[in-house]
Design an enzyme around this catalytic site. Structure first.
Site, PDB file in Angstrom:
ATOM      1  N   TYR A 170     -17.031 -17.838  43.504  1.00 32.34           N
ATOM      2  CA  TYR A 170     -16.199 -16.654  43.292  1.00 32.34           C
ATOM      3  C   TYR A 170     -16.949 -15.675  42.395  1.00 32.34           C
ATOM      4  O   TYR A 170     -18.151 -15.531  42.511  1.00 32.34           O
ATOM      5  CB  TYR A 170     -14.819 -17.047  42.747  1.00 32.34           C
ATOM      6  CG  TYR A 170     -13.812 -15.957  43.000  1.00 32.34           C
ATOM      7  CD1 TYR A 170     -13.556 -15.527  44.300  1.00 32.34           C
ATOM      8  CD2 TYR A 170     -13.163 -15.314  41.966  1.00 32.34           C
ATOM      9  CE1 TYR A 170     -12.676 -14.490  44.555  1.00 32.34           C
ATOM     10  CE2 TYR A 170     -12.275 -14.278  42.205  1.00 32.34           C
ATOM     11  CZ  TYR A 170     -12.038 -13.866  43.508  1.00 32.34           C
ATOM     12  OH  TYR A 170     -11.169 -12.831  43.755  1.00 32.34           O
ATOM     13  N   ASP A 173      -4.248  -9.082  41.579  1.00 34.54           N
ATOM     14  CA  ASP A 173      -4.911  -8.062  40.765  1.00 34.54           C
ATOM     15  C   ASP A 173      -3.947  -7.465  39.745  1.00 34.54           C
ATOM     16  O   ASP A 173      -4.353  -7.119  38.632  1.00 34.54           O
ATOM     17  CB  ASP A 173      -5.469  -6.943  41.649  1.00 34.54           C
ATOM     18  CG  ASP A 173      -6.378  -7.481  42.735  1.00 34.54           C
ATOM     19  OD1 ASP A 173      -7.381  -8.114  42.394  1.00 34.54           O
ATOM     20  OD2 ASP A 173      -6.063  -7.293  43.926  1.00 34.54           O
ATOM     21  N   ASN A 202     -14.796  -6.530  36.740  1.00 33.06           N
ATOM     22  CA  ASN A 202     -15.686  -7.358  37.551  1.00 33.06           C
ATOM     23  C   ASN A 202     -16.444  -6.481  38.537  1.00 33.06           C
ATOM     24  O   ASN A 202     -15.948  -5.435  38.941  1.00 33.06           O
ATOM     25  CB  ASN A 202     -14.867  -8.394  38.336  1.00 33.06           C
ATOM     26  CG  ASN A 202     -14.423  -9.540  37.476  1.00 33.06           C
ATOM     27  OD1 ASN A 202     -15.194 -10.074  36.702  1.00 33.06           O
ATOM     28  ND2 ASN A 202     -13.161  -9.923  37.613  1.00 33.06           N
ATOM     29  N   LYS A 211     -11.038 -17.044  46.914  1.00 33.75           N
ATOM     30  CA  LYS A 211      -9.787 -17.246  46.182  1.00 33.75           C
ATOM     31  C   LYS A 211      -9.106 -18.537  46.627  1.00 33.75           C
ATOM     32  O   LYS A 211      -8.634 -19.328  45.803  1.00 33.75           O
ATOM     33  CB  LYS A 211      -8.865 -16.057  46.445  1.00 33.75           C
ATOM     34  CG  LYS A 211      -7.961 -15.685  45.296  1.00 33.75           C
ATOM     35  CD  LYS A 211      -8.695 -14.818  44.303  1.00 33.75           C
ATOM     36  CE  LYS A 211      -7.790 -14.261  43.251  1.00 33.75           C
ATOM     37  NZ  LYS A 211      -8.428 -13.263  42.402  1.00 33.75           N
ATOM     38  N   ARG A 246     -10.844  -2.229  48.025  1.00 31.15           N
ATOM     39  CA  ARG A 246     -11.212  -2.191  46.599  1.00 31.15           C
ATOM     40  C   ARG A 246     -11.681  -3.581  46.183  1.00 31.15           C
ATOM     41  O   ARG A 246     -10.997  -4.296  45.472  1.00 31.15           O
ATOM     42  CB  ARG A 246     -10.020  -1.754  45.743  1.00 31.15           C
ATOM     43  CG  ARG A 246     -10.404  -1.388  44.303  1.00 31.15           C
ATOM     44  CD  ARG A 246      -9.241  -1.545  43.359  1.00 31.15           C
ATOM     45  NE  ARG A 246      -8.780  -2.923  43.277  1.00 31.15           N
ATOM     46  CZ  ARG A 246      -9.326  -3.853  42.492  1.00 31.15           C
ATOM     47  NH1 ARG A 246     -10.373  -3.575  41.747  1.00 31.15           N
ATOM     48  NH2 ARG A 246      -8.823  -5.086  42.457  1.00 31.15           N
ATOM     49  N   GLU A 257      -4.553  -9.099  47.891  1.00 34.40           N
ATOM     50  CA  GLU A 257      -5.794  -9.169  47.114  1.00 34.40           C
ATOM     51  C   GLU A 257      -6.682  -7.949  47.370  1.00 34.40           C
ATOM     52  O   GLU A 257      -6.986  -7.624  48.520  1.00 34.40           O
ATOM     53  CB  GLU A 257      -6.558 -10.440  47.484  1.00 34.40           C
ATOM     54  CG  GLU A 257      -7.796 -10.684  46.661  1.00 34.40           C
ATOM     55  CD  GLU A 257      -7.493 -11.009  45.214  1.00 34.40           C
ATOM     56  OE1 GLU A 257      -8.328 -10.688  44.354  1.00 34.40           O
ATOM     57  OE2 GLU A 257      -6.422 -11.582  44.932  1.00 34.40           O
ATOM     58  N   ASP A 258      -7.082  -7.282  46.299  1.00 33.32           N
ATOM     59  CA  ASP A 258      -8.068  -6.199  46.337  1.00 33.32           C
ATOM     60  C   ASP A 258      -7.693  -5.067  47.293  1.00 33.32           C
ATOM     61  O   ASP A 258      -8.533  -4.564  48.048  1.00 33.32           O
ATOM     62  CB  ASP A 258      -9.453  -6.752  46.669  1.00 33.32           C
ATOM     63  CG  ASP A 258     -10.098  -7.410  45.454  1.00 33.32           C
ATOM     64  OD1 ASP A 258      -9.479  -7.366  44.375  1.00 33.32           O
ATOM     65  OD2 ASP A 258     -11.193  -7.965  45.579  1.00 33.32           O
TER      66      ASP A 258
END
Length: 565
Positions: free
Chosen positions: A104, A270, A418, A175, A157, A246-247
Site C-alpha cells: 500500500y 478518505d 500521501n 486496501k 484523486r 475510495e479516492d
C-alpha cells in the site's frame, strides 16, 4: 481443562488439474498433499516434494529480498497474490511491517501511475461508462458469490497524485489486501472495483499502453446517474454489502457519501477513516500529555473533504468531552490555498461553510494581510496541534514550525499527505526545528529520527489501524449502516491501545505487529455500538466476540475433497 484447536473443515472442490492451479483462492502450489495430487489430477504437474506453507513462505521471502526497488517488490507480491492468495497473506503476515508500505502507501502510488505498464493479470471489476447499461451482467460475472466488502474508486484523486484513470484500481486492491492482512476478512469476501468514467490526464490519453476508456471524464448528471446505476446493481447482487468509497475527487466524495450512507452500508475512508485514525491519535496524544482534546487549539492546512471530515470528527469528540458546539468550532481553524476560511469568503463548499471563523472574532489579530496565511493563523491562534492534508510538499516551513513551537512547548505536528513526496514537512525537519520537542505523526511511513543522540519514533497515522476493524465489526455484527458513533468508538478504542498512554513512553500508536489485536478490539467496539444504535441485532457480548472469531480468516491451507460441479 486442556484446550484444543478446532480443525478447519474440509473444502469440497469441483475444480481439478491446471484449472485448480490457476485459481488463486484455492491454489496451494507445492503444498498439495500426495492424496490431493492424486484426487485432483495434479500428479506430475508439481515438483515431487510436498511443502508446508511456512516452507513456501520462506522461499518467497528469499526471492522478495532479491528485488532492489520498492516497485519491483510490489510487482512480485502482486504476482504471488494473483497465483496463491493464502501464501501471499501468510508472507505478508510474517513480514507486515516490512511489506505494508510495499503493498500500500507509499509504493502503491507508483504502481497506480504505471498500472497499464505493469499489468499482468485481471483482478477485480472494471466498469466503463460505455458498459453502463450492462452492470447487472458484469456483476454476475464475478465468480465469488458471497462478496461482503467492496472498495470502489473512480481514479480521479489517487493519493496526492491526482487523476490516474483505471490505474486507480491499485488502491482498492491494496486496501482490500489490508482488510485481510490486518482485519482477518477472507479474501474470498472482497472485491475491488474501478468505475472507468474516462480521464482528464492527458499523459494517459496519449499513452498507447493505457488500458482504460480513452475519453475525457464524464461529469455532473451523467456521472451521478452512472454511479447510481452501480449502487443499485450492487444492492441487487449483494444486498448486505459493505461499500467503501475510495479516492474520489473532492467535488464528488462528500456528495456521494451524503447521498448513499443511509441507503447502503457504506463509508468514505478518505473522509471518515482518516478522521477516525487522526482523532484516535489526538485523543491518545492529549491523554499522554495529561490533558483532553477539548483543551487544544487546532489548525488545519487543507480544507478539502478529508480535512473537513477530520475537523468535524474532532468537533464531535470535543463535544463529547464537554464543549458546546460553538466552543468546539471556535477551536478549529481551516486554512486552504486562499487562506483561513472565514464567514466572508465566497464560493465555499457546503461542508466548508460549517467550519469558518467569524471575521468579527479576528479583528484583534496581529496582521495587516487581507488573506490570512498559515503563518498568520499560527502566529495568532498559537495552536497546540497542526495538521496537514494539503497534498503539497514543503508547506510546513521552518518559520511556521518555529513560530508554533515558540508558544507551545510540546507541539503535535501531523503532516498527513500521501505519498511521501507530498508530505508538508519531513519528521527530521520538524524534530530539528522544535529542538526535539514535537510529537510527530505522518500519513506515510518514516524511519525514526535521530537527533542529538536521541531516537524519536515517528507514528504513522495509517487508516489501516481503523478500516479493517470497522469492516470486521460490520460483518460480525451484521450492521446495516455505519454511524458516526461507530466511527467514534473506533477512535476511542485505538487511543486505548496507545503505548505512549499505557506505558508513558514509545509510539503514540500501536506497533504494526499488533494491528490484528487492535482490529479485533475495534471490531468489537464497532459491533457493540452498532447494536446500541439499532443498526444491528442485539446479542450478548460473548456472541459478538464469537462472531468476530468465526469471521477472522487465517492464511492456512485446508484439506480439499473432490466433488462434482
Amino acid at each position: 481443562m486442556e484446550t484444543t484447536t478446532k480443525k478447519a473443515r474440509s473444502l469440497y472442490i469441483p475444480y481439478a488439474g491446471p484449472v485448480l492451479l490457476e485459481f488463486p483462492l484455492l491454489n496451494k502450489g507445492s503444498a498439495f498433499s500426495v492424496e490431493e495430487r492424486r484426487n485432483f489430477n495434479l500428479s506430475g504437474l508439481l515438483p515431487e516434494v510436498v511443502e508446508s506453507i511456512e516452507e513456501q513462505a520462506e522461499r518467497a521471502w528469499l526471492q522478495y529480498q532479491g528485488f532492489k526497488t520498492e516497485i519491483d517488490k510490489h510487482i512480485y507480491l502482486r504476482n504471488i497474490q494473483d497465483t496463491n492468495e493464502t501464501l501471499f497473506y501468510r508472507l505478508v503476515q510474517n513480514h507486515l511491517e516490512e511489506m505494508m508500505p510495499v503493498i500500500y502507501t507509499p509504493t502503491v502510488g507508483a504502481a497506480c501511475e504505471r498500472f497499464s505498464e505493469i499489468y499482468r493479470r485481471a483482478r477485480g471489476v472494471f466498469i466503463s461508462y460505455p458498459n453502463r447499461h450492462n452492470m447487472d451482467d458484469i456483476l454476475q460475472n464475478v465468480p465469488n458469490h458471497n462478496i461482503k466488502v467492496i472498495v470502489v474508486t473512480d481514479g480521479e484523486r489517487i493519493l496526492g497524485l491526482g487523476d490516474q484513470g483505471i490505474g486507480g484500481m491499485g488502491i482498492p486492491i491494496g486496501k482490500l489486501s489490508l482488510y485481510t492482512a490486518c482485519g482477518g476478512i477472507s479474501p474470498a469476501y472482497t472485491l475491488p472495483v474501478v468505475l472507468d468514467v474516462g480521464t482528464n490526464n492527458q499523459q494517459l490519453l496519449n499513452d498507447p499502453l493505457y488500458m482504460g476508456w480513452r475519453h475525457p471524464r464524464i461529469t455532473d448528471d451523467e456521472y451521478y446517474a452512472f454511479v447510481d446505476e452501480f449502487i443499485q446493481a450492487v444492492k441487487q447482487r449483494w444486498p448486505d454489502i459493505l461499500l467503501q468509497f475510495e479516492d474520489f475527487a473532492q467535488k464528488n466524495a462528500m456528495p456521494l457519501l451524503t447521498r448513499y450512507r443511509d441507503e447502503i452500508c457504506s463509508f468514505n475512508d478518505d473522509i471518515q477513516g482518516t478522521a477516525a485514525v487522526t482523532v484516535g491519535t489526538l485523543i491518545a496524544a492529549s491523554r499522554a500529555a495529561g490533558s483532553q482534546l477539548s483543551e487544544q487549539k487546532i489548525v488545519f492546512l487543507g480544507a478539502g473533504s478529508a480535512g473537513c471530515g477530520i475537523a468535524e470528527q474532532i468537533i464531535a469528540q470535543t463535544q463529547r468531552e464537554g464543549l458546546s458546539e460553538d466552543a468546539a468550532r471556535q477551536n478549529v481553524f481551516m486554512v486552504d490555498r486562499f487562506g483561513l476560511l472565514t464567514d466572508r469568503m465566497p464560493n465555499l463548499l457546503p461542508f466548508q461553510a460549517k467550519l469558518v471563523q467569524k471575521c468579527d472574532n479576528l479583528q484583534h489579530w496581529d496582521t495587516e494581510n487581507d488573506v490570512l496565511s498559515l503563518l498568520d493563523v499560527v502566529r495568532n491562534v498559537k495552536p497546540d496541534i497542526l495538521i496537514g492534508v494539503s497534498g503539497q510538499t514543503g508547506l510546513f516551513t521552518e518559520e511556521i514550525i518555529r513560530e508554533m513551537h515558540k508558544h507551545c512547548p510540546r507541539p503535535i505536528v501531523m503532516p498527513l499527505s500521501n505519498p511521501t513526496s507530498r508530505v508538508e514537512a519531513t519528521p527530521q525537519d520538524i524534530i530539528v526545528w522544535t529542538e526535539g520537542n514535537a510529537l510527530v505523526a505522518t500519513g506515510s511511513p518514516f524511519s525514526p529520527v535521530i537527533w542529538k543522540d536521541k531516537v524519536y519514533p515517528i507514528a504513522q497515522c495509517n487508516n489501516a489501524y481503523i478500516f479493517p476493524g470497522i469492516g470486521l465489526g460490520v460483518i460480525a455484527s451484521g450492521a446495516s449502516r455505519i454511524t458516526d458513533e461507530m466511527l467514534m468508538s473506533a477512535s476511542e478504542t485505538l487511543a486505548k491501545h496507545s503505548p505512549l498512554v499505557n506505558n508513558g513512553e514509545g509510539l503514540v500508536l500501536p506497533a504494526l505487529k499488533d494491528i490484528q489485536v487492535v482490529s479485533r478490539a475495534i471490531a468489537f467496539a464497532v459491533g457493540k455500538m452498532a447494536q446500541q444504535q439499532g443498526v444491528a441485532v442485539k446479542t450478548s457480548a460473548e456472541a459478538l466476540q464469537q462472531a468476530i472469531d468465526d469471521n477472522f480468516w487465517k492464511p492456512e491451507y485446508r484439506d480439499y475433497r473432490r466433488t462434482s460441479i
